[in-house]
Scaffold this motif. Structure first.
Motif, PDB file in Angstrom:
ATOM      1  N   THR A   1      -3.297   4.938 -11.613  1.00 40.52           N
ATOM      2  CA  THR A   1      -2.151   4.253 -11.005  1.00 40.52           C
ATOM      3  C   THR A   1      -2.488   2.808 -10.682  1.00 40.52           C
ATOM      4  O   THR A   1      -1.698   1.891 -10.968  1.00 40.52           O
ATOM      5  CB  THR A   1      -1.692   4.982  -9.722  1.00 40.52           C
ATOM      6  OG1 THR A   1      -1.386   6.341 -10.031  1.00 40.52           O
ATOM      7  CG2 THR A   1      -0.465   4.303  -9.119  1.00 40.52           C
ATOM      8  N   TRP A   2      -3.649   2.584 -10.096  1.00 39.38           N
ATOM      9  CA  TRP A   2      -4.065   1.219  -9.786  1.00 39.38           C
ATOM     10  C   TRP A   2      -4.342   0.423 -11.058  1.00 39.38           C
ATOM     11  O   TRP A   2      -4.032  -0.771 -11.141  1.00 39.38           O
ATOM     12  CB  TRP A   2      -5.289   1.220  -8.871  1.00 39.38           C
ATOM     13  CG  TRP A   2      -4.925   1.431  -7.436  1.00 39.38           C
ATOM     14  CD1 TRP A   2      -4.956   2.601  -6.735  1.00 39.38           C
ATOM     15  CD2 TRP A   2      -4.417   0.449  -6.531  1.00 39.38           C
ATOM     16  NE1 TRP A   2      -4.519   2.414  -5.451  1.00 39.38           N
ATOM     17  CE2 TRP A   2      -4.187   1.099  -5.302  1.00 39.38           C
ATOM     18  CE3 TRP A   2      -4.147  -0.911  -6.639  1.00 39.38           C
ATOM     19  CZ2 TRP A   2      -3.686   0.421  -4.172  1.00 39.38           C
ATOM     20  CZ3 TRP A   2      -3.654  -1.592  -5.515  1.00 39.38           C
ATOM     21  CH2 TRP A   2      -3.431  -0.929  -4.307  1.00 39.38           C
TER      22      TRP A   2
ATOM     23  N   GLN B   1       0.828  -1.205   0.000  1.00 38.30           N
ATOM     24  CA  GLN B   1       0.000   0.000   0.000  1.00 38.30           C
ATOM     25  C   GLN B   1       0.862   1.256   0.000  1.00 38.30           C
ATOM     26  O   GLN B   1       0.535   2.251  -0.651  1.00 38.30           O
ATOM     27  CB  GLN B   1      -0.935  -0.002   1.216  1.00 38.30           C
ATOM     28  CG  GLN B   1      -2.014  -1.068   1.183  1.00 38.30           C
ATOM     29  CD  GLN B   1      -3.004  -0.868   0.047  1.00 38.30           C
ATOM     30  OE1 GLN B   1      -3.248   0.270  -0.391  1.00 38.30           O
ATOM     31  NE2 GLN B   1      -3.591  -1.950  -0.434  1.00 38.30           N
TER      32      GLN B   1
ATOM     33  N   GLU C   1      -0.984  -0.730 -12.394  1.00 42.97           N
ATOM     34  CA  GLU C   1      -0.452  -1.877 -11.657  1.00 42.97           C
ATOM     35  C   GLU C   1      -1.158  -3.168 -12.043  1.00 42.97           C
ATOM     36  O   GLU C   1      -0.522  -4.208 -12.275  1.00 42.97           O
ATOM     37  CB  GLU C   1      -0.588  -1.630 -10.149  1.00 42.97           C
ATOM     38  CG  GLU C   1       0.078  -2.678  -9.268  1.00 42.97           C
ATOM     39  CD  GLU C   1      -0.750  -3.926  -9.055  1.00 42.97           C
ATOM     40  OE1 GLU C   1      -0.161  -5.022  -8.871  1.00 42.97           O
ATOM     41  OE2 GLU C   1      -1.997  -3.825  -9.082  1.00 42.97           O
ATOM     42  N   ARG C   2      -2.487  -3.120 -12.138  1.00 42.46           N
ATOM     43  CA  ARG C   2      -3.261  -4.319 -12.490  1.00 42.46           C
ATOM     44  C   ARG C   2      -2.940  -4.784 -13.908  1.00 42.46           C
ATOM     45  O   ARG C   2      -2.840  -5.985 -14.189  1.00 42.46           O
ATOM     46  CB  ARG C   2      -4.759  -4.041 -12.372  1.00 42.46           C
ATOM     47  CG  ARG C   2      -5.294  -3.934 -10.958  1.00 42.46           C
ATOM     48  CD  ARG C   2      -5.281  -5.276 -10.235  1.00 42.46           C
ATOM     49  NE  ARG C   2      -3.957  -5.628  -9.702  1.00 42.46           N
ATOM     50  CZ  ARG C   2      -3.606  -6.846  -9.329  1.00 42.46           C
ATOM     51  NH1 ARG C   2      -4.457  -7.851  -9.469  1.00 42.46           N
ATOM     52  NH2 ARG C   2      -2.411  -7.083  -8.840  1.00 42.46           N
TER      53      ARG C   2
ATOM     54  N   MET D   1       2.106   1.810  -3.523  1.00 39.65           N
ATOM     55  CA  MET D   1       1.057   2.340  -4.386  1.00 39.65           C
ATOM     56  C   MET D   1       0.755   3.806  -4.065  1.00 39.65           C
ATOM     57  O   MET D   1       0.512   4.606  -4.961  1.00 39.65           O
ATOM     58  CB  MET D   1      -0.205   1.486  -4.263  1.00 39.65           C
ATOM     59  CG  MET D   1      -0.061   0.069  -4.810  1.00 39.65           C
ATOM     60  SD  MET D   1       0.538   0.016  -6.526  1.00 39.65           S
ATOM     61  CE  MET D   1      -0.773   0.885  -7.387  1.00 39.65           C
ATOM     62  N   ARG D   2       0.794   4.160  -2.784  1.00 37.60           N
ATOM     63  CA  ARG D   2       0.586   5.571  -2.418  1.00 37.60           C
ATOM     64  C   ARG D   2       1.680   6.446  -3.009  1.00 37.60           C
ATOM     65  O   ARG D   2       1.416   7.565  -3.468  1.00 37.60           O
ATOM     66  CB  ARG D   2       0.544   5.728  -0.890  1.00 37.60           C
ATOM     67  CG  ARG D   2      -0.745   5.258  -0.244  1.00 37.60           C
ATOM     68  CD  ARG D   2      -0.868   5.788   1.181  1.00 37.60           C
ATOM     69  NE  ARG D   2       0.196   5.290   2.036  1.00 37.60           N
ATOM     70  CZ  ARG D   2       0.167   4.146   2.713  1.00 37.60           C
ATOM     71  NH1 ARG D   2      -0.900   3.359   2.625  1.00 37.60           N
ATOM     72  NH2 ARG D   2       1.168   3.781   3.487  1.00 37.60           N
TER      73      ARG D   2
ATOM     74  N   VAL E   1       0.900   6.788  -6.678  1.00 37.05           N
ATOM     75  CA  VAL E   1      -0.252   7.683  -6.839  1.00 37.05           C
ATOM     76  C   VAL E   1       0.195   9.125  -6.680  1.00 37.05           C
ATOM     77  O   VAL E   1      -0.210  10.019  -7.441  1.00 37.05           O
ATOM     78  CB  VAL E   1      -1.361   7.344  -5.805  1.00 37.05           C
ATOM     79  CG1 VAL E   1      -2.381   8.483  -5.726  1.00 37.05           C
ATOM     80  CG2 VAL E   1      -2.065   6.053  -6.171  1.00 37.05           C
TER      81      VAL E   1
ATOM     82  N   ASP F   1      -5.305   8.403  -8.810  1.00 39.75           N
ATOM     83  CA  ASP F   1      -5.412   7.163  -8.038  1.00 39.75           C
ATOM     84  C   ASP F   1      -5.894   6.018  -8.925  1.00 39.75           C
ATOM     85  O   ASP F   1      -5.333   4.909  -8.900  1.00 39.75           O
ATOM     86  CB  ASP F   1      -6.394   7.347  -6.873  1.00 39.75           C
ATOM     87  CG  ASP F   1      -6.060   8.534  -5.985  1.00 39.75           C
ATOM     88  OD1 ASP F   1      -5.901   9.653  -6.516  1.00 39.75           O
ATOM     89  OD2 ASP F   1      -5.960   8.346  -4.759  1.00 39.75           O
TER      90      ASP F   1
END
Length: 210
Positions: A167-168, A131, A171-172, A134-135, A138, A164
């Motif tokens: 960015t997610w 997390q 990653e996915r 990822m922050r 972001v 946000d």
């Protein structure tokens, strides 16, 4: 005596780093063959890395601690590669070069990244680190949007959660669409991610060039 202690400490760090690198390469080989990190035993990792099982436990409490340590390296590399020096003046080609660098690192470290995602599901320490990574990513996109907005390149109509979300999504996409892909397919992924990032974060409404 102080000199001997420093030497021992240096050697100890070098030894630990060597063990980490051997285990990382072992993970990459095993995961590359289709193994799931969750299903891999410490014995399998140690044997593939050419070290004794006891050596593993001399350096790491369990597989989760190994992943957490490797993740620190990968996080620093990816976060640094994701930053544009001057996002307010960046062109689409600049952005693509950055995306390609990040995708390249994700591809190179796919075994570690896959292990992070798997381990985060049950290991609180790895979940916190994931997390945090990822922050940080972001925040890279949030700052890029703010700097382009402050420079008058982008309007105020971009939804606040856009950095946000993209960015997610990035990653996915890397997690699902990199493993086992050929070079041309990876380039296609880079093009798609560049288009999404440019359209969502970097380009003003109705603009697609740069």
């Amino acid at each position: 005596m102080a000199s001997v202690t420093r030497t021992t400490g240096t050697r100890g760090k070098a030894r630990r780093s060597s063990v980490e690198e051997n285990l990382q390469r072992a993970m990459e080989r095993l995961v590359g063959k289709g193994a799931s990190f969750t299903q891999l035993s410490v014995e399998q990792l140690a044997a593939e890395a050419g070290i004794a099982r006891g050596t593993f436990y001399l350096h790491f409490r369990d597989k989760g601690e190994l992943v957490a340590k490797l993740m620190q390296r990968v996080t620093e590399e990816i976060t640094e590669a994701a930053r544009l020096d001057a996002p307010e003046t960046a062109t689409r080609d600049d952005l693509r070069a950055t995306v390609k660098a990040v995708v390249g690192l994700y591809r190179r470290h796919y075994a570690v990244m896959a292990a992070i995602v798997e381990t985060a599901a049950y290991d609180p320490q790895v979940e916190r680190l994931f997390q945090a990574m990822m922050r940080a990513l972001v925040e890279v996109n949030r700052k890029a949007l703010k700097r382009r907005r402050d420079a008058g390149v982008v309007g105020d109509d971009v939804p606040a959660l856009t950095p946000d979300v993209v960015t997610w999504a990035f990653e996915r996409a890397c997690h699902q669409l990199i493993r086992g892909r050929k070079a041309a397919q990876v380039e296609a992924l880079v093009d798609a991610l560049t288009h999404i990032l440019w359209t969502a974060v970097y380009a003003d409404a109705g603009r697609s060039g740069g």
